[in-house]
Design an enzyme around this catalytic site. Structure first.
Site, PDB file in Angstrom:
ATOM      1  N   THR A 172       0.905  -1.154   0.000  1.00  0.00           N
ATOM      2  CA  THR A 172       0.000   0.000   0.000  1.00  0.00           C
ATOM      3  C   THR A 172       0.940   1.200   0.000  1.00  0.00           C
ATOM      4  O   THR A 172       2.029   1.144   0.595  1.00  0.00           O
ATOM      5  CB  THR A 172      -0.919   0.043   1.238  1.00  0.00           C
ATOM      6  OG1 THR A 172      -0.104   0.185   2.401  1.00  0.00           O
ATOM      7  CG2 THR A 172      -1.759  -1.231   1.364  1.00  0.00           C
ATOM      8  N   HIS A 173       0.547   2.252  -0.693  1.00  0.00           N
ATOM      9  CA  HIS A 173       1.406   3.443  -0.839  1.00  0.00           C
ATOM     10  C   HIS A 173       2.749   3.093  -1.480  1.00  0.00           C
ATOM     11  O   HIS A 173       3.736   3.783  -1.271  1.00  0.00           O
ATOM     12  CB  HIS A 173       1.632   4.143   0.504  1.00  0.00           C
ATOM     13  CG  HIS A 173       0.377   4.360   1.293  1.00  0.00           C
ATOM     14  ND1 HIS A 173      -0.390   5.502   1.176  1.00  0.00           N
ATOM     15  CD2 HIS A 173      -0.288   3.552   2.161  1.00  0.00           C
ATOM     16  CE1 HIS A 173      -1.452   5.398   1.969  1.00  0.00           C
ATOM     17  NE2 HIS A 173      -1.425   4.222   2.573  1.00  0.00           N
ATOM     18  N   SER A 294      18.397  -1.194 -26.223  1.00  0.00           N
ATOM     19  CA  SER A 294      18.683   0.229 -26.386  1.00  0.00           C
ATOM     20  C   SER A 294      19.655   0.402 -27.537  1.00  0.00           C
ATOM     21  O   SER A 294      20.527  -0.446 -27.759  1.00  0.00           O
ATOM     22  CB  SER A 294      19.307   0.770 -25.101  1.00  0.00           C
ATOM     23  OG  SER A 294      20.041   1.945 -25.369  1.00  0.00           O
ATOM     24  N   LYS A 300      20.950  -2.869 -21.829  1.00  0.00           N
ATOM     25  CA  LYS A 300      19.544  -2.624 -21.517  1.00  0.00           C
ATOM     26  C   LYS A 300      18.591  -3.654 -22.100  1.00  0.00           C
ATOM     27  O   LYS A 300      18.764  -4.135 -23.203  1.00  0.00           O
ATOM     28  CB  LYS A 300      19.113  -1.241 -22.061  1.00  0.00           C
ATOM     29  CG  LYS A 300      19.715  -0.064 -21.347  1.00  0.00           C
ATOM     30  CD  LYS A 300      19.104   0.220 -19.980  1.00  0.00           C
ATOM     31  CE  LYS A 300      17.685   0.712 -20.059  1.00  0.00           C
ATOM     32  NZ  LYS A 300      17.588   2.137 -20.311  1.00  0.00           N
ATOM     33  N   GLU A 307       5.225  -0.599 -21.319  1.00  0.00           N
ATOM     34  CA  GLU A 307       5.142   0.862 -21.253  1.00  0.00           C
ATOM     35  C   GLU A 307       4.083   1.381 -22.221  1.00  0.00           C
ATOM     36  O   GLU A 307       3.318   2.303 -21.917  1.00  0.00           O
ATOM     37  CB  GLU A 307       6.491   1.491 -21.625  1.00  0.00           C
ATOM     38  CG  GLU A 307       7.583   1.273 -20.592  1.00  0.00           C
ATOM     39  CD  GLU A 307       8.966   1.581 -21.173  1.00  0.00           C
ATOM     40  OE1 GLU A 307       9.118   2.607 -21.863  1.00  0.00           O
ATOM     41  OE2 GLU A 307       9.882   0.778 -20.949  1.00  0.00           O
ATOM     42  N   LYS A 342     -16.421   7.480 -36.404  1.00  0.00           N
ATOM     43  CA  LYS A 342     -15.712   6.334 -36.958  1.00  0.00           C
ATOM     44  C   LYS A 342     -14.259   6.252 -36.540  1.00  0.00           C
ATOM     45  O   LYS A 342     -13.808   5.225 -36.018  1.00  0.00           O
ATOM     46  CB  LYS A 342     -15.843   6.326 -38.477  1.00  0.00           C
ATOM     47  CG  LYS A 342     -17.163   5.759 -38.873  1.00  0.00           C
ATOM     48  CD  LYS A 342     -17.545   6.027 -40.273  1.00  0.00           C
ATOM     49  CE  LYS A 342     -19.047   6.183 -40.286  1.00  0.00           C
ATOM     50  NZ  LYS A 342     -19.529   7.434 -39.634  1.00  0.00           N
TER      51      LYS A 342
HETATM   52  N1  ARG Z   1     -20.121   9.568 -44.239  1.00  0.00           N
HETATM   53  C1  ARG Z   1     -21.310   9.779 -43.503  1.00  0.00           C
HETATM   54  C2  ARG Z   1     -21.115   9.376 -42.054  1.00  0.00           C
HETATM   55  O1  ARG Z   1     -20.186   8.724 -41.789  1.00  0.00           O
HETATM   56  C3  ARG Z   1     -22.430   8.991 -44.071  1.00  0.00           C
HETATM   57  C4  ARG Z   1     -23.755   9.597 -43.859  1.00  0.00           C
HETATM   58  C5  ARG Z   1     -23.840  10.838 -44.640  1.00  0.00           C
HETATM   59  N2  ARG Z   1     -25.116  11.429 -44.600  1.00  0.00           N
HETATM   60  C6  ARG Z   1     -25.301  12.696 -44.920  1.00  0.00           C
HETATM   61  N3  ARG Z   1     -26.457  13.153 -44.911  1.00  0.00           N
HETATM   62  N4  ARG Z   1     -24.271  13.468 -45.194  1.00  0.00           N
HETATM   63  O2  ARG Z   1     -21.873   9.717 -41.187  1.00  0.00           O
END
Ligand code: ARG
Length: 491
Positions: A172-173, A294, A300, A307, A342
């Site tokens: 601990t600590h 290294s 090393k 990491e 995305k």
């Molecule tokens: N590339 C757009 C997205 O990933 C697809 C949908 C586009 N729709 C629009 N009304 N611009 O969301």
């Protein structure tokens, strides 16, 4: 210039800078399989509902197969100026099969299309991530069992093939606190990962939905059957509200949140592996395959992999807060802001999957320096609590016992002695209540063995815990609830 989807309304092509700025093809290409699967299911449904002729449906399905072959063979003519994966596929389909290709988008918008793609993608990745978590959990249980000693112990990674369990200092600590079994310490990570796994499995219930049929936001005038599309794709259900269907990114935020907590756990483990592989600790040695050298210091061996597991956690947290900020305050329904989901999701998926894979590899291969752990467990007065407990069992109030042992420790420090160096006479100078049992009780292994309370570090408790973990692992396999198209974690 390639004609845009909205050519009719526009007198000019987009400015090249604007087109580059809005394009998503460079990253949403990754969704081509989901996009094709969604289009196939949509086309079949349009046919079933009498919205498209069977001839058109057959032409579309054949064309989508050809598109898929082109993409997979590298022959597909990608056109970044067509903005995204959806438009690239649809344009190519129309080139290949003629006007029927243009009918595929009946009763559909890219807004529900892209949301569907992300749902399909996430369902698969949730299954892959839970599968990778199970793989790591299995290695943890195996190593914990090996380090518990007994028959079969002292396996490949152990340098002390004695029958006893490997004892280490519990901290601990970051100060030595009480001796624990190395297996016990490892198993703490099993339960952290079990909660992670449950969080991802829970996300699945809210991810396993089809938004298709929402159209741009309000539904469609065509007599479609959204449930048939969902069933065709193996999704469990459909959204109740079309506006929610195209605006919802909760399922991605949930993934990112669960992924962030997972990365907290992996980074804590990564940090411990870094610490333990220092000369100062010397508790483990990384396998050469999971360490680097290294460029300047020939001696090393650096724990870079551990990491970077620690370091890359920051990316995942950043993606979570980034997407939260993107969605926050966004009016309903679809906005291009949502396209930012995305790269956030993809980077987090790539990072957690890679981190799980290397962590599994590191743990499976690292050498355990049981002797160094045992030596450290005996130092730093880590069994002082045993001495106080000894007196408390003899009736001395624990608070007074604590005080007595504090003085005893101070005396040892001045004389350069460890608790295991003391004789019964030495103990007797501090209290008449000591009996000869104390000489065994201050040994680290004995101290660990005495902590028999539920979930404690005594070998029988750790063995029970390992057994419970194995039961859990088997149940995980059975209840993975994953779709047929996403393997890794089957029963
Ligand atoms: N590339 C757009 C997205 O990933 C697809 C949908 C586009 N729709 C629009 N009304 N611009 O969301």
């Amino acid at each position: 210039m390639t004609k845009k989807l909205w050519g009719g309304r526009f007198a000019k092509d987009a400015d090249a800078r604007a087109a580059r700025f809005t394009a998503s093809l460079s990253f949403d290409r990754r969704l081509y399989k989901q996009d094709l699967a969604g289009s196939r299911a949509h086309a079949r449904m349009l046919g079933k509902c009498g919205i498209l002729t069977q001839a058109d449906v057959a032409a579309i399905l054949g064309g989508l197969d050809r598109v898929e072959e082109e993409i997979e063979s590298g022959a597909f003519p990608w056109r970044p100026e067509l903005e995204d994966i959806h438009t690239n596929v649809e344009r190519r389909l129309t080139e290949l099969i003629g006007p029927a290709g243009g009918r595929l988008h009946t009763a559909r918008s890219r807004n529900d299309q892209v949301a569907l793609d992300m749902h399909l993608y996430m369902v698969e990745e949730l299954s892959r991530v839970t599968g990778l978590i199970s793989g790591l959990q299995e290695v943890i249980v195996d190593r914990a069992e090996e380090q518990l000693g007994g028959p079969g112990a002292g396996g490949a990674g152990a340098d002390q093939s004695g029958p006893g369990p490997t004892v280490m200092p519990g901290y601990t600590h970051l100060q030595r606190a009480q001796p624990v079994l190395f297996s016990h310490h490892l198993m703490a990570y099993f339960w952290m990962l079990q909660r992670d796994r449950e969080r991802f499995a829970d996300c699945l219930g809210r991810t396993d939905l089809s938004p298709l049929g929402a159209g741009a936001l309000a539904g469609t005038t065509f007599p479609i059957d959204p449930a048939a599309v969902a069933a065709d794709l193996g999704l469990a259900g459909v959204y109740e509200n079309s506006i929610d269907a195209v605006s919802d990114r909760d399922f991605l935020l949930e993934f990112l949140a669960a992924a962030s907590i997972l990365m907290v756990h992996l980074s804590r483990l990564g940090e411990e592996l870094v610490l333990w592989s220092t000369a100062e600790f010397g508790f483990i040695e990384m396998d050469d395959a999971f360490a680097t050298g290294s460029s300047i210091m020939p001696q090393k061996k650096n724990p870079d992999v551990a990491e970077l597991v620690r370091g890359k956690a920051g990316r995942v947290f950043g993606r979570l807060t980034g997407l939260l900020a993107t969605v926050k305050g966004l009016p309903l329904a679809y906005h291009s802001d949502l396209q930012e989901d995305k790269e956030a999701t993809f980077e987090a998926v790539d990072t957690v999957e890679a981190a799980l894979e290397v962590t599994t590899g590191m743990l499976a291969t690292l050498k355990v320096r049981a002797e160094a752990m045992g030596k450290a467990a005996g130092g730093g007065f880590s069994t002082a609590t045993e001495v106080a407990d000894h007196l408390a069992r003899k009736g001395l109030p624990f608070r007074e016992a604590h005080e007595v042992v504090g003085r005893l420790v101070l005396d040892c420090l001045e004389r350069g002695l460890a608790l295991t160096d003391l004789t019964l006479e030495d103990f007797g100078r501090f209290s008449p209540l000591f009996d000869e049992d104390i000489l065994a009780q201050v040994r680290p292994a004995a101290a660990a063995a005495a902590r028999r309370s539920w979930g404690g570090t005594a070998p029988e408790q750790v063995a029970r815990q390992i057994e419970a973990a194995r039961v859990r692992l088997a149940a995980n396999g059975r209840t993975s609830g994953t779709p047929a198209n996403a393997g890794q974690d089957g029963p």
